[in-house]
Design an enzyme around this catalytic site. Structure first.
Site, PDB file in Angstrom:
ATOM      1  CG  HIS A 171      -3.300  -1.392   7.463  1.00 46.70           C
ATOM      2  ND1 HIS A 171      -2.531  -1.616   8.570  1.00 46.70           N
ATOM      3  CD2 HIS A 171      -3.679  -2.616   7.025  1.00 46.70           C
ATOM      4  CE1 HIS A 171      -2.440  -2.914   8.800  1.00 46.70           C
ATOM      5  NE2 HIS A 171      -3.135  -3.547   7.885  1.00 46.70           N
ATOM      6  CG  ASP A 192      -1.537   0.798  -2.772  1.00 44.26           C
ATOM      7  OD1 ASP A 192      -1.960   1.552  -1.870  1.00 44.26           O
ATOM      8  OD2 ASP A 192      -1.143  -0.367  -2.539  1.00 44.26           O
TER       9      ASP A 192
HETATM   10  C1  BDR Z   1      -0.790  -1.535   3.519  1.00 43.10           C
HETATM   11  O1  BDR Z   1      -0.710  -2.507   2.476  1.00 43.10           O
HETATM   12  C2  BDR Z   1      -1.811  -2.399   1.606  1.00 43.10           C
HETATM   13  O2  BDR Z   1      -2.352  -3.647   1.338  1.00 43.10           O
HETATM   14  C3  BDR Z   1      -2.829  -1.560   2.330  1.00 43.10           C
HETATM   15  O3  BDR Z   1      -3.613  -0.818   1.413  1.00 43.10           O
HETATM   16  C4  BDR Z   1      -2.004  -0.681   3.219  1.00 43.10           C
HETATM   17  O4  BDR Z   1      -1.614   0.471   2.537  1.00 43.10           O
HETATM   18  C5  BDR Z   1      -0.802  -2.214   4.869  1.00 43.10           C
HETATM   19  O5  BDR Z   1       0.386  -2.904   5.080  1.00 43.10           O
HETATM   20 CA    CA Z   2      -2.643   1.127   0.488  1.00 42.28          CA
END
Ligand code: BDR
Ligand code: CA
Length: 312
Positions: free
Chosen positions: A241, A10
């Site tokens: 992340h 995403d």
């Molecule tokens: C996840 O949430 C999204 O905002 C970031 O891209 C990552 O995949 C972290 O919790």
């Molecule tokens: Ca993400």
């Protein structure tokens, strides 16, 4: 031998870093990117992926659009918090040059299904958004739960609290039903959740280093990450992340991994929580591997590949 990878993104800020990391790695055969909703709408995410690929000289990689909303929803709009953290355009309000390549006509679902069949065990699907695309694939071809390739999921939180609320992590929270389907499917899933992604750091120093090479890539990525750093922790560093999932797929030895039967709560206050399935505590052969610890210095060192690329 190169590792065959599909990235399911995403495409917001940390997804873009994960994408760049995989796209510039000579040990990776990046077969394609599949787009989903989450930080941005699916069409915007697909566009961002195309633009990032163009920026790193990898316009040869195709991008496919997948789900536009969660399994049990009819529509999707990015949440205010996503807009605040990733910017309205998903990439920290930085303007990337538009790639001349367009999104493929084939759907993400067909692309994933065909790739699972053609590559078999020699394919890794890395997801860094809601699990809707993969769940849709399983709905369309249920026997693919016997597929013996690997799935690496950035999402969930087992030993730490969530980041949407006390229980839920953002990617799982966007579509708990899809996540439950994937974790319970029997697929070989590795969960790279907040348990590990919050242990590694991306800092202002990294952004300065990227920019110092003077290349378009480093300048734009530095601007994008500065926006993200400012709007997540409000200090001069942030978590790692989505890139952690790419690092884990290439170097699982950096992580402490426990095999468990994992499920996702879909009801009540802890909707979206990743948790061990108490009904299966005595069952053998758990299919989910949960990362509970990491050598953060190794993940941070892996990110140096971006600095090297920006300065080459
Ligand atoms: C996840 O949430 C999204 O905002 C970031 O891209 C990552 O995949 C972290 O919790
Ligand atoms: Ca993400």
């Amino acid at each position: 031998m190169k590792k065959n990878i599909i990235l399911d993104l995403d495409t917001g800020v940390d997804d873009s870093i994960a994408l760049a990391l995989a796209a510039i790695d000579p040990s990776v055969n990046l077969l394609g990117v599949t787009a989903t909703f989450g930080n941005v709408t699916t069409d915007v995410g697909a566009r961002n992926a195309l633009d990032v690929l163009a920026l790193v000289g990898r316009s040869d990689v195709p991008v496919y659009e997948g789900a536009y909303h969660a399994l049990n929803q009819q529509k999707f709009q990015p949440h205010d918090v996503s807009v605040r953290i990733h910017g309205r355009n998903g990439v920290g309000q930085v303007s990337f040059s538009r790639s001349t390549r367009e999104v493929e006509k084939e759907s993400a679902f067909d692309f994933i299904i065909n790739s699972m069949h053609s590559y078999g065990k020699d394919l890794t699907i890395i997801t860094t958004g809601p699990l809707t695309n993969l769940a849709t694939v399983l709905q369309r071809e249920p026997e693919l739960c016997f597929w013996n390739g690997q799935v690496v999921v950035m999402g969930g939180a087992l030993t730490v609290r969530g980041n949407v609320n006390h229980f839920a992590e953002a990617n799982i929270s966007q579509d708990p039903e899809a996540a439950k389907m994937v974790f319970e499917s029997g697929l070989d899933v590795t969960m790279v959740g907040l348990d590990v992604t919050m242990r590694s750091r991306l800092t202002q120093h990294d952004a300065d280093l990227w920019r110092s090479g003077g290349k378009q890539f480093g300048i734009l990525f530095a601007g994008m990450v500065e926006y993200y750093i400012t709007n997540t922790l409000g200090s001069d560093e942030t978590y790692v992340h989505d890139p952690s999932a790419v690092v884990c797929s290439l170097h699982p030895e950096y992580f402490t991994i426990i095999p468990l039967h994992l499920t996702v709560e879909t009801e009540g206050v802890d909707r979206g929580r990743t948790i061990v399935d108490h009904r299966r505590l005595r069952e053998g052969n758990p299919t989910t591997k949960v990362c509970v610890d990491v050598d953060a210095s190794k993940v941070e060192m892996s990110l140096e590949k971006i600095a090297t690329f920006a300065r080459s």
